[in-house]
Design an enzyme around this catalytic site. Structure first.
Site, PDB file in Angstrom:
ATOM      1  N   SER A 135       0.592  -1.499   0.380  1.00  0.00           N
ATOM      2  CA  SER A 135       0.442   0.424   0.269  1.00  0.00           C
ATOM      3  C   SER A 135       0.751   1.354  -0.033  1.00  0.00           C
ATOM      4  O   SER A 135       2.411   1.464   0.347  1.00  0.00           O
ATOM      5  CB  SER A 135      -1.211  -0.015   1.290  1.00  0.00           C
ATOM      6  OG  SER A 135      -1.917   1.597   1.842  1.00  0.00           O
ATOM      7  N   TYR A 148      -1.765  -1.343   9.951  1.00  0.00           N
ATOM      8  CA  TYR A 148      -1.841  -1.499   9.051  1.00  0.00           C
ATOM      9  C   TYR A 148      -0.724  -0.958   8.097  1.00  0.00           C
ATOM     10  O   TYR A 148      -0.254  -1.748   7.510  1.00  0.00           O
ATOM     11  CB  TYR A 148      -3.393  -0.761   8.337  1.00  0.00           C
ATOM     12  CG  TYR A 148      -3.587  -0.714   6.684  1.00  0.00           C
ATOM     13  CD1 TYR A 148      -4.269  -2.110   6.017  1.00  0.00           C
ATOM     14  CD2 TYR A 148      -2.356  -0.331   5.944  1.00  0.00           C
ATOM     15  CE1 TYR A 148      -4.505  -2.077   4.672  1.00  0.00           C
ATOM     16  CE2 TYR A 148      -2.887  -0.076   4.485  1.00  0.00           C
ATOM     17  CZ  TYR A 148      -4.388  -1.151   3.732  1.00  0.00           C
ATOM     18  OH  TYR A 148      -4.059  -0.608   2.214  1.00  0.00           O
TER      19      TYR A 148
END
Length: 267
Positions: A135, A148
């Site tokens: 990401s 995350y």
């Protein structure tokens, strides 16, 4: 990708579904793996492909998915470690260890399992491509929730490290780092598909929402012979967000009550 064999985790929706559809259009034989048995099996029937129920937080299930792929098709040419969640959301001061560990298990530990077992099969072939989803939160700080962000940074590091070992077997290992992509999980965060589309466009320097099909295109390139000399690389597909330092919505998540966004029972 004609007749190449591809295993996709988290294939029942979002980026995984888009990748499965695109790779099939390009001639690949795709095995779909997902924790959602109903949606995964239905999609496999629609596409005329195989499905295997897989909880990627259990190593034996990832190993089984790889073995199933090889049993059905005789080989595995590409492994896509895509299964994911947003996971623990909220202040780091309030995040529980349980929610933190559950996030790491889904986003990082599962990638380790996927690389490990795909590589074992590919080593015998002396060829293969392993792709994992990172990401923009994995290449910059502040663009995602804390757990995350830590996990996605881990995916980038593991990709580079694994590539250094596996290149000797003819195995390429790369990652893709999407920006805010309109998937069902982002719909959940934003409250609706319309809000997700609007929010994604607002944080994009290009002014348009990033869609799963565009991330799938990046995966396809890295899996193809056109990328034959690309390994240990993280391809950022983010409309220029990281280059400009734009926020991607993390500030809105920071002040939310602490929660876990993902399959029930994981936190």
């Amino acid at each position: 990708m004609q007749d190449k064999v591809v295993l996709v985790t988290g294939a029942a929706s979002g980026i995984g579904e888009a990748a499965a559809r695109l790779f099939i259009r390009e001639g690949a034989k795709v095995v779909l793996a997902d924790i959602n048995e109903v949606a995964g099996a239905a999609l496999a029937r629609e596409l005329g492909m195989h499905f295997i129920a897989t909880d990627v937080t259990f190593e034996e299930q990832v190993e089984r998915a790889v073995a199933y792929t090889v049993e059905r098709h005789g080989r595995i040419d590409c492994m896509i470690n895509n299964a994911g969640v947003i996971g623990a959301v909220g202040s780091i001061m309030e995040t529980t260890a349980q929610a933190w560990r559950a996030t790491q298990a889904i986003l990082l530990e599962s990638v380790f399992f996927g690389i490990k077992h795909a590589a074992r099969a590919m080593r015998e072939q002396r060829s293969g491509v392993i792709l994992s989803l990172s990401s923009i939160a994995g290449v910059m700080g502040g663009l995602g929730p804390h757990a995350y962000t830590a996990a996605k940074h881990g995916v980038v590091g593991l990709t580079r490290s694994a590539a250094s070992e596996l290149s000797g077997y003819g195995i390429r290992v790369n990652a893709v780092a999407p920006g805010t992509t309109v998937t069902p999980m982002i719909d959940q965060v934003r409250g609706s598909r319309e809000a997700a589309m609007t929010g994604a466009a607002e944080v994009s320097p290009l002014g348009t929402a990033l869609l799963p099909e565009e991330i799938a295109a990046g995966l396809l390139f890295l899996a193809s012979d056109a990328a034959a000399h690309i390994t240990a690389h993280t391809l950022v597909v983010d409309s220029g967000v990281t280059a400009g330092g734009f926020a991607s919505g993390a500030s809105k998540l920071r002040d939310r009550p602490v929660t876990f966004i993902g399959p029930s029972g994981q936190h």
